[in-house]
Design a protein around this motif. Structure first.
Motif, PDB file in Angstrom:
ATOM      1  N   GLN A   1     -31.989 -12.342 -74.057  1.00 51.73           N
ATOM      2  CA  GLN A   1     -31.362 -11.528 -73.584  1.00 51.73           C
ATOM      3  C   GLN A   1     -31.480 -10.386 -74.617  1.00 51.73           C
ATOM      4  OE1 GLN A   1     -27.872 -14.024 -73.853  1.00 51.73           O
ATOM      5  NE2 GLN A   1     -28.071 -14.762 -71.954  1.00 51.73           N
ATOM      6  N   MET A   2     -31.994  -9.572 -74.319  1.00 53.42           N
ATOM      7  CA  MET A   2     -32.582  -8.436 -75.268  1.00 53.42           C
ATOM      8  C   MET A   2     -31.460  -7.122 -75.135  1.00 53.42           C
ATOM      9  SD  MET A   2     -36.691  -9.142 -75.369  1.00 53.42           S
ATOM     10  CE  MET A   2     -37.068  -8.014 -76.792  1.00 53.42           C
ATOM     11  N   PHE A   3     -30.819  -7.193 -74.216  1.00 48.77           N
ATOM     12  CA  PHE A   3     -29.651  -6.056 -74.130  1.00 48.77           C
ATOM     13  C   PHE A   3     -28.537  -6.509 -74.379  1.00 48.77           C
ATOM     14  CE2 PHE A   3     -31.393  -1.738 -73.262  1.00 48.77           C
ATOM     15  CZ  PHE A   3     -32.851  -1.792 -73.313  1.00 48.77           C
ATOM     16  N   ARG A   4     -27.940  -7.596 -74.042  1.00 49.19           N
ATOM     17  CA  ARG A   4     -26.520  -7.914 -74.183  1.00 49.19           C
ATOM     18  C   ARG A   4     -26.318  -8.185 -75.643  1.00 49.19           C
ATOM     19  NH1 ARG A   4     -25.145 -12.814 -70.241  1.00 49.19           N
ATOM     20  NH2 ARG A   4     -22.786 -12.077 -70.790  1.00 49.19           N
ATOM     21  N   VAL A   5     -25.111  -7.695 -76.011  1.00 50.81           N
ATOM     22  CA  VAL A   5     -24.830  -7.887 -77.530  1.00 50.81           C
ATOM     23  C   VAL A   5     -24.171  -9.357 -77.647  1.00 50.81           C
ATOM     24  CG1 VAL A   5     -23.347  -6.943 -79.483  1.00 50.81           C
ATOM     25  CG2 VAL A   5     -24.619  -5.394 -77.773  1.00 50.81           C
ATOM     26  N   LEU A   6     -24.554 -10.103 -78.547  1.00 52.62           N
ATOM     27  CA  LEU A   6     -24.233 -11.332 -78.808  1.00 52.62           C
ATOM     28  C   LEU A   6     -22.366 -11.327 -79.080  1.00 52.62           C
ATOM     29  CD1 LEU A   6     -24.909 -14.308 -79.397  1.00 52.62           C
ATOM     30  CD2 LEU A   6     -25.240 -13.940 -81.562  1.00 52.62           C
ATOM     31  N   GLU A   7     -22.087 -10.646 -79.618  1.00 56.04           N
ATOM     32  CA  GLU A   7     -20.722 -10.663 -80.177  1.00 56.04           C
ATOM     33  C   GLU A   7     -19.590 -10.155 -79.075  1.00 56.04           C
ATOM     34  OE1 GLU A   7     -22.972  -9.245 -81.922  1.00 56.04           O
ATOM     35  OE2 GLU A   7     -22.818 -10.305 -83.774  1.00 56.04           O
TER      36      GLU A   7
ATOM     37  N   ARG B   1     -17.371 -16.247 -77.192  1.00 57.48           N
ATOM     38  CA  ARG B   1     -16.402 -15.977 -78.269  1.00 57.48           C
ATOM     39  C   ARG B   1     -15.459 -17.011 -77.917  1.00 57.48           C
ATOM     40  NH1 ARG B   1     -16.109 -10.985 -80.986  1.00 57.48           N
ATOM     41  NH2 ARG B   1     -13.931 -11.568 -81.406  1.00 57.48           N
TER      42      ARG B   1
ATOM     43  N   LEU C   1     -24.436 -17.924 -82.751  1.00 57.26           N
ATOM     44  CA  LEU C   1     -25.690 -17.884 -82.911  1.00 57.26           C
ATOM     45  C   LEU C   1     -26.080 -19.299 -82.583  1.00 57.26           C
ATOM     46  CD1 LEU C   1     -27.999 -16.154 -83.391  1.00 57.26           C
ATOM     47  CD2 LEU C   1     -28.353 -16.917 -85.593  1.00 57.26           C
TER      48      LEU C   1
ATOM     49  N   ARG D   1     -31.000  -1.252 -79.021  1.00 55.71           N
ATOM     50  CA  ARG D   1     -30.407  -2.177 -78.225  1.00 55.71           C
ATOM     51  C   ARG D   1     -30.842  -3.425 -78.336  1.00 55.71           C
ATOM     52  NH1 ARG D   1     -26.887  -0.631 -73.842  1.00 55.71           N
ATOM     53  NH2 ARG D   1     -26.823  -2.936 -73.622  1.00 55.71           N
ATOM     54  N   PHE D   2     -32.281  -3.661 -78.358  1.00 54.19           N
ATOM     55  CA  PHE D   2     -33.147  -4.914 -78.749  1.00 54.19           C
ATOM     56  C   PHE D   2     -32.418  -5.349 -80.009  1.00 54.19           C
ATOM     57  CE2 PHE D   2     -37.249  -4.082 -76.335  1.00 54.19           C
ATOM     58  CZ  PHE D   2     -36.759  -4.277 -75.177  1.00 54.19           C
TER      59      PHE D   2
ATOM     60  N   HIS E   1     -25.421 -19.555 -78.757  1.00 54.99           N
ATOM     61  CA  HIS E   1     -26.405 -19.140 -78.147  1.00 54.99           C
ATOM     62  C   HIS E   1     -27.681 -19.981 -77.864  1.00 54.99           C
ATOM     63  CE1 HIS E   1     -29.146 -16.016 -76.664  1.00 54.99           C
ATOM     64  NE2 HIS E   1     -29.561 -15.617 -77.628  1.00 54.99           N
TER      65      HIS E   1
ATOM     66  N   ASN F   1     -29.582  -5.274 -81.544  1.00 50.18           N
ATOM     67  CA  ASN F   1     -28.281  -5.569 -81.470  1.00 50.18           C
ATOM     68  C   ASN F   1     -27.998  -6.462 -80.600  1.00 50.18           C
ATOM     69  OD1 ASN F   1     -26.894  -4.032 -83.899  1.00 50.18           O
ATOM     70  ND2 ASN F   1     -28.114  -2.349 -83.031  1.00 50.18           N
ATOM     71  N   SER F   2     -29.172  -7.073 -79.998  1.00 43.11           N
ATOM     72  CA  SER F   2     -28.572  -7.764 -78.607  1.00 43.11           C
ATOM     73  C   SER F   2     -28.776  -9.400 -79.288  1.00 43.11           C
ATOM     74  CB  SER F   2     -29.908  -7.760 -77.751  1.00 43.11           C
ATOM     75  OG  SER F   2     -31.010  -8.159 -78.406  1.00 43.11           O
ATOM     76  N   SER F   3     -28.233 -10.234 -78.395  1.00 44.45           N
ATOM     77  CA  SER F   3     -28.342 -11.610 -78.753  1.00 44.45           C
ATOM     78  C   SER F   3     -29.769 -12.108 -79.295  1.00 44.45           C
ATOM     79  CB  SER F   3     -28.142 -12.719 -77.635  1.00 44.45           C
ATOM     80  OG  SER F   3     -27.025 -12.086 -77.054  1.00 44.45           O
ATOM     81  N   TRP F   4     -30.776 -11.232 -78.748  1.00 45.22           N
ATOM     82  CA  TRP F   4     -32.075 -11.747 -79.310  1.00 45.22           C
ATOM     83  C   TRP F   4     -32.241 -11.055 -80.645  1.00 45.22           C
ATOM     84  CZ3 TRP F   4     -36.090  -8.041 -80.265  1.00 45.22           C
ATOM     85  CH2 TRP F   4     -37.434  -8.672 -80.374  1.00 45.22           C
TER      86      TRP F   4
ATOM     87  N   ARG G   1     -20.117 -11.113 -75.925  1.00 42.14           N
ATOM     88  CA  ARG G   1     -20.024 -12.116 -74.626  1.00 42.14           C
ATOM     89  C   ARG G   1     -19.082 -13.098 -74.876  1.00 42.14           C
ATOM     90  NH1 ARG G   1     -25.623 -15.430 -74.256  1.00 42.14           N
ATOM     91  NH2 ARG G   1     -24.172 -16.401 -72.788  1.00 42.14           N
TER      92      ARG G   1
ATOM     93  N   LEU H   1     -18.373 -15.946 -87.892  1.00 42.19           N
ATOM     94  CA  LEU H   1     -18.348 -16.101 -86.215  1.00 42.19           C
ATOM     95  C   LEU H   1     -19.664 -15.858 -85.873  1.00 42.19           C
ATOM     96  CD1 LEU H   1     -16.858 -15.610 -83.884  1.00 42.19           C
ATOM     97  CD2 LEU H   1     -16.701 -13.269 -83.923  1.00 42.19           C
ATOM     98  N   GLU H   2     -20.558 -15.113 -86.366  1.00 42.21           N
ATOM     99  CA  GLU H   2     -21.992 -15.064 -86.146  1.00 42.21           C
ATOM    100  C   GLU H   2     -22.739 -16.301 -86.163  1.00 42.21           C
ATOM    101  OE1 GLU H   2     -23.341 -10.323 -86.669  1.00 42.21           O
ATOM    102  OE2 GLU H   2     -22.752 -11.417 -88.504  1.00 42.21           O
TER     103      GLU H   2
END
Lengths: 658, 251
Positions: B112-118, B124, B101, A497-498, B104, A500-503, B120, B96-97
């Motif tokens: 934000q260590m759990f939310r997936v960037l793509e 997007r 980025l 999860r870390f 972001h 693949n996260s935004s971070w 959001r 896209l990334e």
């Protein structure tokens, strides 16, 4: 007073030997951005040969020349045969030369039996002069004279000759120097061979002070790296200054504060690092030059599958389900296999699999900063060792055995350790980062070895109990396996999860282009700092599992060999994925295990050869090839839906493969 | 209203004085072009303002705050974006990334260590809007190396605008583009920079005269002239620099 003089002579003579060793390192680092880890090993084997030649011929000079020739030949072989093909791949270069340490050490042990050799001193110099109340061996004065002559010669070579000018030009800007017609290849080889040859040349002389035994390779390497960090890369003057400072600090430290002597030189290094991150006389390192890492930059997994996800969810229904299955099957399959495995394994295989999982977690934690972020840390054993030692120390000194207390304490301590180490090491980049993390790892090794009352010294901590989960449990290898497996899977999930996260994506951005990351608004230092802490905390958990599984922690768990191991696993399995390093860990642990059965004495040699093969031939690691294979499967399976619903998922198969 | 105030800026590389006492203002909404011969110090000036290479002395004030020695990411937070002369992209991330980025990057928190960037949705939607502006939305899953040079140039430009900055620094935005494409490129740039103040340097005079409200001429580290495009075009000293003194006397 005379005592001080004697210590001073010892310090200067040792410092000059360090200078001669550091010269080779600093020149290749400044010019080619190569850290030759096997520099110390070359010094050692040259010394062994020299002493042997002396024994048979009785000629001291012949011994020195033999060492000189051997190191030069080895240097030539290493440069032309291997390093030349790895320019601009710093990670691969480092691992290659670490592989050569293993090979050289094991071959030396094979030939000479691994006993320390006493270095001969020619008769004419083999006496002492009395200065006041102490006797100073004349040979030390000879070493000083030798060192000064060499320093003058090297300085003349650097500043007064055409070759020196070429080297300096190459250090300033290699690309421009080569467009001006300086043949980099020949120049690089010449400098590399020169550096190795100087190490070989000094080995018979320096062996009197450094000793010649199996550990010399690492000790000598480490001290010369500290010299380079203190003096600064790329200049002979820097190596000279650094060498004499470290030599003197070492001599006076040993004389006046024997219990913390080996600690002090690290302290000097840290102070210099804080005040002048490029070293006392260092050139500014051009951080953008050595950018192309050995890590195959597979980008991010998500992108191609994300595309599919978008298009297939438009198709809806079955297609979407197939996609989810396609992406999830390998993970599910691996998890099921890991869960049912004990049914088919005996105790022996179970303990082997426990080792696999522990090292897989260790390698994955390193990959957070190495594969994803591009920070080459060579001190990751610090967290592994610390994690395990915390478990042992809590049991031994505080009588805390409850797993639910030990786990958070270990996590916090390892995170704090990472925060401290990260604070100092992140001042540097690239090759410097590698060296500094290495020194920090070694610092903990020294503490674990020397602080006997607390850490058990070289004996380490033994009898660490199995985890106390709060309920009665009779531990056997199967239960331990499941315990390790569950923690491993939880850690895998969190790390997944870390990353693949935004971070996590921002970390990849730093690897790709740190300057741009800053100008689009990221505080890259803070992001990297967090990365180091995450890597440290999870590295600590792998150490904790190790302590539980083996019941023993020894200083060796902090050693450089332990730091090098996960680096190889990452490169072998493929960086910037989590399952790649885990796979690498499995291969290495299994090979170690079976070679341990078949030829126990030759394991380091096999490991060394694995290093070499990996960095020379395995571009991108196993995960790179496996992913290609799996994408082919995916294109077959998902291609079906392209026929059924042509508009929504047209060409999906081809895109997956590409 | 003044958005950027540069006072007495100096910078040298070793013994080489690159900027000497540079002083100028940029007004809100202004499109200010920076021209001058090679080695005049244009990129150095932009780097000093953007934070990539700090000034030796002097003062830079942006939106009323002193930013002379601030790090680039803090400058961005204050509303200062920039693009580079050479394409400076994330080559191993998809288009896209790249944009996500950059979006972001102007977020409040980067941890934000759990939310997936793509995943959001807010980012997007914004990425779609931006990428559509430069006709790259269809190619969002491709990687920058396979784009044409012109497309890479557009993406490079886009990354500077993702944070909705008040002022954007552009270093040779049209560098390397074939002449035929510059017109269209200028239009896209004008569209992107609709509500933004621009400070850009360029060698391409078509771009400069099409886009700028004012032009500033930098010559060996000092500002030699500043004025509207017409004034600059008529300035004999500028003509001398660009055409050479002999040519001018011949005219």
């Amino acid at each position: 007073m005379s005592n001080v003089l004697s210590i001073f002579v010892l310090g200067v003579s040792y410092g000059l030997i360090l200078f001669l060793l550091a010269t080779g390192l600093t020149l290749t680092m400044g010019l080619m951005r190569v850290v030759n880890m096997s520099h110390g090993a070359m010094y050692m084997i040259a010394g062994y040969l020299g002493v042997t030649v002396f024994k048979y011929t009785g000629s001291w000079i012949l011994g020195i020349l033999a060492g000189f020739a051997l190191a030069a030949v080895l240097g030539l072989l290493l440069e032309v045969g291997f390093l030349r093909r790895l320019y601009n791949k710093p990670t691969n270069q480092v691992l290659l030369t670490i592989g050569f340490i293993n090979i050289i050490n094991n071959v030396t042990q094979w030939i000479w039996g691994g006993f320390p050799l006493s270095t001969p001193v020619p008769k004419i110099l083999n006496h002492s002069v009395a200065v006041g109340s102490v006797n100073i061996p004349v040979f030390r004065f000879f070493i000083i004279g030798f060192g000064i002559v060499m320093a003058i010669l090297l300085w003349l070579l650097q500043d007064k000759t055409k070759i020196g000018a070429m080297v300096r030009a190459g250090m300033d800007n290699g690309e421009i120097a080569s467009t001006l017609g300086l043949n980099n290849k020949v120049l690089f080889t010449a400098v590399f061979v020169l550096g190795s040859a100087i190490a070989g040349f000094s080995s018979m002389i320096g062996g009197v002070l450094t000793g010649l035994h199996m550990a010399t390779s690492w000790e000598v390497l480490l001290n010369s790296i500290i010299v380079v960090v203190v003096g600064g890369t790329g200049s002979i003057q820097g190596a000279l200054l650094g060498g004499i400072i470290i030599g003197l600090v070492n001599a006076f430290g040993t004389a006046y504060f024997p219990s913390i002597a080996s600690f002090i030189i690290y302290l000097v290094m840290i102070v210099i690092l804080v005040l002048r991150p490029t070293g006392l006389l260092g050139r500014k390192m051009d951080i953008n030059r050595a950018s192309d890492d050995g890590i195959k930059k597979t980008g991010t997994v998500s992108s191609s599958t994300l595309y599919l996800a978008e298009r297939l969810s438009a198709a809806g229904g079955k297609a979407k389900f197939t996609l989810t299955a396609y992406r999830g099957v390998p993970y599910l399959f691996a998890a099921i296999v890991l869960f049912v495995l004990p049914a088919f394994m005996g105790t022996y295989s179970e303990s082997m699999m426990i080792r696999v999982l522990i090292f897989a977690l260790f390698a994955m934690s390193l990959d957070v900063i190495m594969g994803y972020t591009g920070l080459r840390s060579f001190g990751h054993a610090a967290y592994f060792g610390m994690g395990g030692y915390v478990v042992g120390l809590l049991a031994k000194h505080a009588n805390i055995t409850s797993f639910w207390a030990v786990l958070p304490i270990t996590l916090i301590i390892c995170a704090i350790l990472a925060a401290i180490i990260g604070y100092f090491t992140l001042r540097t980049t690239g090759t410097y980062f590698l060296m500094v993390t290495m020194a920090f790892g070694q610092l903990l090794y020294v503490i674990a070895t020397k602080w006997y009352t607390f850490t058990g010294g070289t004996d380490g901590l033994t009898g660490i109990p199995r985890p106390n989960l709060g309920f009665a449990i009779e531990w056997n290898s199967t239960k331990l396996y499941y315990f390790v497996l569950i923690i491993f899977l939880i850690c895998y999930y969190i790390l997944h999860r870390f990353m693949n996260s935004s971070w996590g994506r921002a970390m990849v951005g730093i690897r790709e282009n740190e300057g741009r990351m800053r100008s689009i608004g990221f505080n890259t230092w803070a992001l990297k700092y967090m990365g180091v802490i995450v890597a440290g905390a999870f590295g600590g958990i792998s150490g904790l599992l190790y302590a539980y599984a083996y019941g023993t922690m020894v200083p060796g768990n902090f050693a450089l060999e332990t730091s090098a191991m996960p680096m190889l696993m990452v490169i072998m399995g493929g960086g910037a994925t989590l399952w790649g390093p885990a796979l690498g860990a499995m291969v290495i642990v299994l090979v170690q295990n079976y070679s341990g059965i078949l030829m126990p004495d030759r394991w380091p040699l096999i490991l060394g050869i694995m290093y070499v093969l990996c960095v020379m031939f395995l571009r991108g690691g196993f995960s790179h090839y496996l992913r290609k294979l799996w994408d082919k499967v995916g294109s077959r399976v998902l291609g079906k839906y392209a026929k059924a619903e042509p508009d929504a998922v047209k060409n999906v198969g081809e895109e997956l493969v590409s | 209203m003044t958005i950027l105030k540069v006072e007495n800026l100096t910078k040298s590389f070793g013994g080489l004085q690159v900027l000497t006492g540079v002083t100028f203002d940029v007004k809100k909404g202004e499109k200010l072009a920076l021209i001058g011969p090679n080695g005049a110090g244009k990129s150095t000036l932009l780097n000093a303002i953007g934070g990539q290479g700090l000034a030796k002395s002097g003062n830079i004030e942006f939106n009323g705050k002193t930013i002379t020695y601030l790090s680039p990411n803090k400058r961005l937070k204050l509303g200062l974006g920039r693009s580079y002369q050479a394409n400076n992209l994330f080559w191993q991330l998809s288009i896209l990334e790249n944009v996500l980025l950059a979006l972001h990057g102007s977020d409040k928190s980067h941890f934000q260590m759990f939310r997936v960037l793509e995943k959001r949705k807010d980012l997007r939607a914004e990425a779609e809007r931006l990428l559509s502006l430069v006709n790259l939305w269809e190619k969002r899953h491709e990687y920058p190396p396979i784009l044409s040079y012109g497309e890479q140039r557009l993406l490079e430009l886009l990354l500077a605008f993702t944070s909705k900055p008040d002022l954007v620094l552009l270093d040779e935005p049209s560098a390397g583009l074939p002449t035929a494409q510059v017109g269209e490129f200028t239009e896209t740039l004008r569209e992107l920079a609709k509500d933004t103040t621009l400070l850009f340097c360029a060698h391409d005079m078509d771009l400069v005269f099409n886009l700028s409200d004012n032009i500033m001429v930098l010559y060996y580290g000092t500002i030699m002239a500043k004025g509207t495009p017409q004034e600059i075009a008529a300035n004999p000293k500028v003509r001398e620099i660009y055409l050479g003194s002999e040519a001018v006397s011949n005219i």
